[in-house]
Design a protein around this motif. Structure first.
Motif, PDB file in Angstrom:
ATOM      1  N   GLY A 138      84.509   3.617  19.476  1.00 29.72           N
ATOM      2  CA  GLY A 138      83.849   4.029  20.759  1.00 29.72           C
ATOM      3  C   GLY A 138      82.770   3.056  21.440  1.00 29.72           C
ATOM      4  N   ALA A 139      82.790   1.810  20.842  1.00 27.28           N
ATOM      5  CA  ALA A 139      81.670   0.666  21.000  1.00 27.28           C
ATOM      6  C   ALA A 139      81.876  -0.111  22.355  1.00 27.28           C
ATOM      7  CB  ALA A 139      81.692  -0.324  20.042  1.00 27.28           C
ATOM      8  N   ALA A 140      80.747  -0.419  22.904  1.00 27.60           N
ATOM      9  CA  ALA A 140      80.804  -0.920  24.426  1.00 27.60           C
ATOM     10  C   ALA A 140      81.663  -2.313  24.499  1.00 27.60           C
ATOM     11  CB  ALA A 140      79.398  -1.103  24.823  1.00 27.60           C
ATOM     12  N   ARG A 141      82.907  -2.318  24.460  1.00 25.44           N
ATOM     13  CA  ARG A 141      83.692  -3.542  24.458  1.00 25.44           C
ATOM     14  C   ARG A 141      83.723  -4.039  25.689  1.00 25.44           C
ATOM     15  NH1 ARG A 141      88.344  -1.486  20.357  1.00 25.44           N
ATOM     16  NH2 ARG A 141      87.998  -2.512  18.470  1.00 25.44           N
ATOM     17  N   GLU A 142      83.992  -3.193  26.764  1.00 22.61           N
ATOM     18  CA  GLU A 142      84.073  -3.779  28.061  1.00 22.61           C
ATOM     19  C   GLU A 142      82.905  -3.943  28.842  1.00 22.61           C
ATOM     20  OE1 GLU A 142      85.965  -2.172  32.230  1.00 22.61           O
ATOM     21  OE2 GLU A 142      87.351  -1.576  30.118  1.00 22.61           O
ATOM     22  N   LEU A 143      81.676  -3.709  28.193  1.00 25.73           N
ATOM     23  CA  LEU A 143      80.351  -3.575  28.867  1.00 25.73           C
ATOM     24  C   LEU A 143      80.133  -4.883  29.745  1.00 25.73           C
ATOM     25  CD1 LEU A 143      77.425  -2.751  29.651  1.00 25.73           C
ATOM     26  CD2 LEU A 143      76.937  -3.199  27.034  1.00 25.73           C
ATOM     27  N   PRO A 144      80.201  -6.208  28.946  1.00 26.22           N
ATOM     28  CA  PRO A 144      79.821  -7.581  29.474  1.00 26.22           C
ATOM     29  C   PRO A 144      80.824  -7.446  30.947  1.00 26.22           C
ATOM     30  CG  PRO A 144      80.300  -7.851  27.277  1.00 26.22           C
ATOM     31  CD  PRO A 144      80.761  -6.230  27.567  1.00 26.22           C
ATOM     32  N   ILE A 145      81.942  -7.213  31.135  1.00 26.97           N
ATOM     33  CA  ILE A 145      82.762  -7.469  32.181  1.00 26.97           C
ATOM     34  C   ILE A 145      82.281  -6.574  33.302  1.00 26.97           C
ATOM     35  CG2 ILE A 145      84.944  -7.430  33.077  1.00 26.97           C
ATOM     36  CD1 ILE A 145      84.553  -9.747  31.286  1.00 26.97           C
ATOM     37  N   ASP A 146      81.921  -5.132  32.874  1.00 24.15           N
ATOM     38  CA  ASP A 146      81.714  -4.417  33.912  1.00 24.15           C
ATOM     39  C   ASP A 146      80.325  -4.640  34.465  1.00 24.15           C
ATOM     40  OD1 ASP A 146      84.005  -3.008  33.749  1.00 24.15           O
ATOM     41  OD2 ASP A 146      83.433  -1.542  32.500  1.00 24.15           O
ATOM     42  N   ALA A 147      79.428  -5.166  33.528  1.00 23.66           N
ATOM     43  CA  ALA A 147      78.124  -5.564  34.169  1.00 23.66           C
ATOM     44  C   ALA A 147      77.979  -6.823  34.988  1.00 23.66           C
ATOM     45  CB  ALA A 147      77.179  -5.883  32.968  1.00 23.66           C
ATOM     46  N   ILE A 148      78.984  -7.611  34.608  1.00 28.14           N
ATOM     47  CA  ILE A 148      79.179  -8.886  35.539  1.00 28.14           C
ATOM     48  C   ILE A 148      79.741  -8.346  36.795  1.00 28.14           C
ATOM     49  CG2 ILE A 148      80.622 -10.982  36.131  1.00 28.14           C
ATOM     50  CD1 ILE A 148      80.074 -11.254  33.017  1.00 28.14           C
ATOM     51  N   LEU A 149      80.724  -7.438  36.839  1.00 31.19           N
ATOM     52  CA  LEU A 149      81.256  -7.011  38.263  1.00 31.19           C
ATOM     53  C   LEU A 149      80.304  -5.961  39.086  1.00 31.19           C
ATOM     54  CD1 LEU A 149      84.885  -6.617  36.937  1.00 31.19           C
ATOM     55  CD2 LEU A 149      84.014  -8.476  38.221  1.00 31.19           C
ATOM     56  N   GLY A 150      79.318  -5.594  38.493  1.00 28.38           N
ATOM     57  CA  GLY A 150      78.238  -4.786  38.845  1.00 28.38           C
ATOM     58  C   GLY A 150      78.481  -3.348  38.938  1.00 28.38           C
ATOM     59  N   VAL A 151      79.314  -2.807  38.106  1.00 27.22           N
ATOM     60  CA  VAL A 151      79.569  -1.536  37.816  1.00 27.22           C
ATOM     61  C   VAL A 151      78.973  -0.753  36.681  1.00 27.22           C
ATOM     62  CG1 VAL A 151      81.769  -1.432  39.226  1.00 27.22           C
ATOM     63  CG2 VAL A 151      81.950  -1.711  36.708  1.00 27.22           C
ATOM     64  N   ALA A 152      78.126  -1.533  35.988  1.00 23.87           N
ATOM     65  CA  ALA A 152      77.365  -1.170  34.731  1.00 23.87           C
ATOM     66  C   ALA A 152      75.893  -1.389  34.982  1.00 23.87           C
ATOM     67  CB  ALA A 152      77.961  -1.702  33.456  1.00 23.87           C
ATOM     68  N   HIS A 153      75.190  -0.607  35.024  1.00 21.68           N
ATOM     69  CA  HIS A 153      73.729  -0.726  35.492  1.00 21.68           C
ATOM     70  C   HIS A 153      72.719  -0.757  34.164  1.00 21.68           C
ATOM     71  CE1 HIS A 153      75.703   1.180  38.740  1.00 21.68           C
ATOM     72  NE2 HIS A 153      75.484   0.289  39.223  1.00 21.68           N
ATOM     73  N   ALA A 154      73.185   0.015  33.070  1.00 20.81           N
ATOM     74  CA  ALA A 154      72.306   0.065  31.868  1.00 20.81           C
ATOM     75  C   ALA A 154      73.037   0.276  30.588  1.00 20.81           C
ATOM     76  CB  ALA A 154      71.235   1.388  32.263  1.00 20.81           C
ATOM     77  N   VAL A 155      72.404   0.257  29.561  1.00 28.49           N
ATOM     78  CA  VAL A 155      73.046   0.357  28.081  1.00 28.49           C
ATOM     79  C   VAL A 155      72.123   1.193  27.206  1.00 28.49           C
ATOM     80  CG1 VAL A 155      72.065  -1.830  27.585  1.00 28.49           C
ATOM     81  CG2 VAL A 155      73.865  -0.873  26.250  1.00 28.49           C
ATOM     82  N   ASP A 156      72.773   1.986  26.627  1.00 23.40           N
ATOM     83  CA  ASP A 156      71.926   2.922  25.758  1.00 23.40           C
ATOM     84  C   ASP A 156      71.488   2.185  24.350  1.00 23.40           C
ATOM     85  OD1 ASP A 156      72.236   4.833  27.479  1.00 23.40           O
ATOM     86  OD2 ASP A 156      73.831   6.135  26.366  1.00 23.40           O
ATOM     87  N   ILE A 157      70.506   1.704  24.624  1.00 20.52           N
ATOM     88  CA  ILE A 157      69.797   1.081  23.359  1.00 20.52           C
ATOM     89  C   ILE A 157      69.774   1.739  22.350  1.00 20.52           C
ATOM     90  CG2 ILE A 157      68.097  -0.571  22.438  1.00 20.52           C
ATOM     91  CD1 ILE A 157      69.558  -1.600  24.700  1.00 20.52           C
ATOM     92  N   MET A 158      69.293   3.032  22.370  1.00 17.31           N
ATOM     93  CA  MET A 158      69.137   4.148  21.424  1.00 17.31           C
ATOM     94  C   MET A 158      70.147   5.233  21.325  1.00 17.31           C
ATOM     95  SD  MET A 158      64.913   4.025  21.147  1.00 17.31           S
ATOM     96  CE  MET A 158      64.734   4.553  19.302  1.00 17.31           C
ATOM     97  N   SER A 159      70.690   5.578  20.373  1.00 10.78           N
ATOM     98  CA  SER A 159      71.664   6.885  20.388  1.00 10.78           C
ATOM     99  C   SER A 159      71.662   7.493  18.807  1.00 10.78           C
ATOM    100  CB  SER A 159      72.951   6.565  20.765  1.00 10.78           C
ATOM    101  OG  SER A 159      73.802   7.501  20.630  1.00 10.78           O
ATOM    102  N   TYR A 160      71.776   8.622  18.677  1.00 10.05           N
ATOM    103  CA  TYR A 160      72.043   9.171  17.368  1.00 10.05           C
ATOM    104  C   TYR A 160      72.990   8.455  16.557  1.00 10.05           C
ATOM    105  CZ  TYR A 160      68.522  12.568  18.372  1.00 10.05           C
ATOM    106  OH  TYR A 160      67.174  13.525  18.870  1.00 10.05           O
ATOM    107  N   ASN A 161      74.101   8.291  17.350  1.00  9.69           N
ATOM    108  CA  ASN A 161      75.449   7.513  16.880  1.00  9.69           C
ATOM    109  C   ASN A 161      75.580   6.110  16.816  1.00  9.69           C
ATOM    110  OD1 ASN A 161      76.207  10.374  16.408  1.00  9.69           O
ATOM    111  ND2 ASN A 161      76.794  10.225  18.353  1.00  9.69           N
ATOM    112  N   SER A 162      74.454   5.481  17.074  1.00  7.73           N
ATOM    113  CA  SER A 162      74.652   3.752  17.027  1.00  7.73           C
ATOM    114  C   SER A 162      73.544   3.189  16.156  1.00  7.73           C
ATOM    115  CB  SER A 162      74.482   3.483  18.465  1.00  7.73           C
ATOM    116  OG  SER A 162      73.372   3.654  18.968  1.00  7.73           O
ATOM    117  N   ASP A 163      73.709   1.795  15.822  1.00  7.49           N
ATOM    118  CA  ASP A 163      72.981   0.987  15.268  1.00  7.49           C
ATOM    119  C   ASP A 163      72.052   0.523  16.416  1.00  7.49           C
ATOM    120  OD1 ASP A 163      72.146  -1.526  13.959  1.00  7.49           O
ATOM    121  OD2 ASP A 163      73.135  -0.666  12.359  1.00  7.49           O
ATOM    122  N   GLU A 164      70.742   0.852  16.279  1.00  2.30           N
ATOM    123  CA  GLU A 164      69.871   0.498  17.196  1.00  2.30           C
ATOM    124  C   GLU A 164      69.619  -1.214  16.973  1.00  2.30           C
ATOM    125  OE1 GLU A 164      69.211   3.525  16.028  1.00  2.30           O
ATOM    126  OE2 GLU A 164      69.562   4.424  17.779  1.00  2.30           O
TER     127      GLU A 164
END
Length: 734
Positions: A549-575
């Motif tokens: 469930g990690a953010a594998r596609e985040l860099p591409i979607d951010a470059i293409l302008g359809v991802a605006h933010a990223v959850d830096i903190m979450s109970y289920n992730s490594d901060e």
């Protein structure tokens, strides 16, 4: 042996040295099946003799679910076997009601004789001994889901069976020959399915059934016949594997007389046992065997009093997260109010305005929490009669007065969990935690089960208030490309998931971009959830086809302008890993706002929403539109306690400063906190350029630290403020 589940010693073990083991073996396919074998001990009875096993019985099944577990010799000298329904979930094939298979039943066989070509015999009084094939004569009682542990009362011969439930109820029954205990027509006392009901069939209800808010996997124990505490004589003691609670109950003619919680295990409860004096032993899942000390308690006498508590903030009724611990060190809550538990094991419930709870007479401890901006309160009730208490919640800071409003991008209302909740309950939780914006994520639970999609409107839910907005959004879940949250969509973006086996969208297509672009078309803000997990290779696994469930596609979607933010903190992730990923993207010139999504589940016991949170600086009055605009522009900070505020040349978070050439900037950082912190760091382009150690003295109350420096800037850069501190019981996800 592989997967040993139980061992039973022959009633004449001292003479014949025989004992029996239930374990699991693989079928010709990939699934395990329970097997029972006869073994022999050495003459001194201390070791296994090493001679080959005699296979007594194998119970074939086609899933790796619900094997049962227990084997034990009854007072009649026969071997009783607990056989689970063999799955799948909900028993769609009706094994619990099918007398042609061994699954979903208590079996009884004679291991001292062999007949009918079997390595065992069928006892003469088995209820289906003379039934026509293909009915199985081994069945002694049917209608069970997963009877992990059962036991015989040595005084009465009653067989007590603890049967693990499906969705809502765990149950404890007294079983008798030929009875049908109902699964899957019934779960506990309630109807479950009509699919396999047989006309004219009589179903035997349990003695006791409890909802899954008290536990999710019952572990059967024993009827107490010891001598150390006569008040428990004849009471059945049992527990729950997951919640670790211990109960005792009494009955007459299988009708419940009394049940009460008597303790909580230090470890999850795998099993129980008896010593030679009839005193109970408890087997912890982590490998410790405990003795139950009942000396200091009295099963029959628990004097209770009624405590009424009024909750106020600024003189007005308020909501809070409340924990009550009685003199017996057990948690308490008002009737019909679900008791939840944090990851650290602290029980809590939500209360709004006023509540009443029954607590043991004597000293009870109460704690009250109102979120990160509220000073925790503690109170003690030490009275011999009903009492009333007023608690006045106080804020140590009011960030909304400064234009900062908190939010949680990732909260689920309905996931099929055991706690019944409504949108009104979500509002109480948001109010109690002081979270201003809650993105209630619609998503699939398992497979194609998508809940609450009709509540997505692109507007705050009508239950919202001017201070707390509940907005239904979406968690789009790809097993390969990552999970995203959509804020402010007007309808469900489909497909809502990809890559889930045995579903309409089992393939990893389309890529996340298509769904993110549709969300943006609807006017949404998009953030990626739990971008990195603990122990995950950075940045991603070598095996890109492995579900993750990690953010594998985040860099591409951010470059293409359809991802605006990223959850830096979450109970289920490594901060730290998630932050490092964010830093690398910023270094690539990709401007992503810092966001937070806890992944809290309101219908299950999890850490509360808003334990991690994002604060957004808004322009003008607080609204969904102003909050999302602030988030998208990057005017945010994320935290689970401290309040870090950063200014560069007088500009705040999310702003851009244009310098005519290389030069210096003035940086002013302020940290305020009610929880301890000991390090303040300034980060430039991912590197720590200023590190300030904060003295530990005077950590009680509000703590303040300031850093003012002049930093040289020689090229395009970004600047961030980071605060670190020790673990603290008030801090979630620390």
């Amino acid at each position: 042996f592989e997967g040993v589940a139980c061992v039973a010693f022959h009633p004449r073990f001292p003479e014949n040295r025989k004992y029996y083991v239930k374990y699991h073996v693989r079928n010709q396919g990939s699934h395990f099946s329970p097997v029972i074998v006869e073994r022999q001990a050495t003459p001194d009875l201390l070791h296994d003799a090493g001679v080959p096993s005699r296979r007594v019985l194998q119970i074939h099944q086609n899933t790796d679910l619900h094997w049962g577990g227990m084997i034990a010799f009854g007072p009649d000298g026969y071997l009783y076997i607990g056989a689970g329904d063999a799955g799948p979930q909900e028993d769609p094939e009706g094994h619990g009601q099918d007398l042609k298979v061994l699954n979903g039943s208590i079996l009884r066989i004679d291991v001292d004789r062999q007949d009918g070509g079997r390595p065992y015999a069928i006892p003469e009084l088995n209820p289906f001994r003379y039934a026509a094939p293909p009915i199985r004569p081994e069945i002694w009682a049917s209608g069970f889901r997963n009877p992990w542990r059962f036991s015989f009362d040595p005084a009465t011969g009653d067989l007590w069976v603890a049967d693990i439930g499906q969705n809502l109820f765990e149950e404890v029954s007294i079983a008798r020959a030929g009875e049908n205990h109902g699964w899957n027509v019934y779960e506990g006392f309630m109807k479950f399915s009509e699919q396999h009901r047989r006309d004219g069939e009589k179903y035997t209800p349990p003695v006791f059934s409890y909802r899954r808010e008290y536990g999710v996997s019952v572990t059967g124990g024993y009827v107490y016949r010891g001598r150390r505490n006569p008040s428990y004589q004849g009471a059945y003691l049992f527990g729950d594997f997951e919640s670790k609670r211990l109960w005792a109950l009494t009955q007459a003619d299988r009708q419940l007389i009394k049940v009460r919680q008597i303790g909580e295990s230090p470890q999850r409860i795998a099993s129980f046992g008896l010593d030679h004096d009839g005193e109970l032993l408890l087997v912890g899942y982590e490998g410790t065997i405990y003795r139950l000390e009942l000396d200091g308690s009295d099963f029959h006498t628990v004097p209770m009093l009624q405590a009424r508590v009024n909750l106020l903030r600024n003189g007005l009724p308020a909501a809070a997260r409340v924990s009550i611990t009685g003199r017996d060190d057990l948690p308490y809550a008002p009737d019909a109010v679900p008791l939840r538990k944090t990851a650290a094991g602290e029980s809590y419930f939500y209360a709004d305005r006023v509540f009443e709870a029954k607590v043991p007479r004597g000293r009870s401890r109460l704690t009250f929490h109102g979120g990160l901006e509220t000073i925790p309160q503690a109170a003690v009730i030490d009275a011999g009669a009903d009492t009333e208490l007023t608690v006045r919640l106080q804020s140590w800071i009011d960030l909304a007065e400064r234009g900062w409003y908190s939010g949680d991008s990732h909260v689920h209302l309905h996931t099929g969990g055991p706690i019944s909740v409504t949108v009104a309950d979500a509002l109480v939780a948001a109010s109690a935690e002081g979270v201003n914006f809650v993105n209630l994520c619609v998503s699939n639970v398992e497979g194609d089960d998508i809940r609450d999609s009709e509540l997505i409107t692109g507007k705050p839910h009508p239950a919202s208030t001017d201070r707390h907005l509940l907005v239904f959004g979406e968690e789009m879940r790809s097993m390969i490309y990552g999970h995203m949250q959509f804020f402010g969509i007007t309808k469900l973006v489909e497909p809502q998931y990809t890559g889930f086996d045995n579903t309409p969208f089992s393939v990893d297509f389309p890529a996340n971009y298509q769904m993110a672009a549709e969300a943006v078309r609807q006017g949404a803000v998009v953030t990626y959830a739990h971008p990195m997990f603990t122990g995950q290779p950075f940045p991603f696994d070598d095996d890109l086809a492995r579900p993750n469930g990690a953010a594998r596609e985040l860099p591409i979607d951010a470059i293409l302008g359809v991802a605006h933010a990223v959850d830096i903190m979450s109970y289920n992730s490594d901060e730290p890993l998630s932050t490092e990923l964010w830093y690398k993207l910023l270094n690539c010139g990709i401007k992503l706002a810092a966001c937070v999504g806890t992944d809290a589940l309101l219908d299950r016991s999890t850490d509360p929403p808003g334990g991690d949170r994002v604060y957004v600086k808004i322009a003008g009055p607080f609204s969904m539109e102003s909050w999302l605009a602030g988030l998208k522009s990057g005017r945010t900070f994320v935290t689970n306690g401290p309040v870090p505020l950063l200014e560069v040349n007088g500009q705040g978070a999310g702003e851009t400063i244009r310098l005519p050439s290389a030069g210096k900037v003035q940086v002013a950082a302020t940290v305020e906190s009610y929880v301890p912190f000991d390090q303040v760091e300034l980060i430039v382009n991912g590197e720590v350029v200023v590190h300030t150690a904060v003295p530990a003295e005077g950590t009680s109350g509000v703590k303040l630290a300031r850093v003012a420096v002049e930093l040289p800037i020689e090229r395009s850069s970004w600047i961030a403020l980071r605060v670190r501190g020790p673990a603290d019981r008030q801090v979630f996800d620390g």
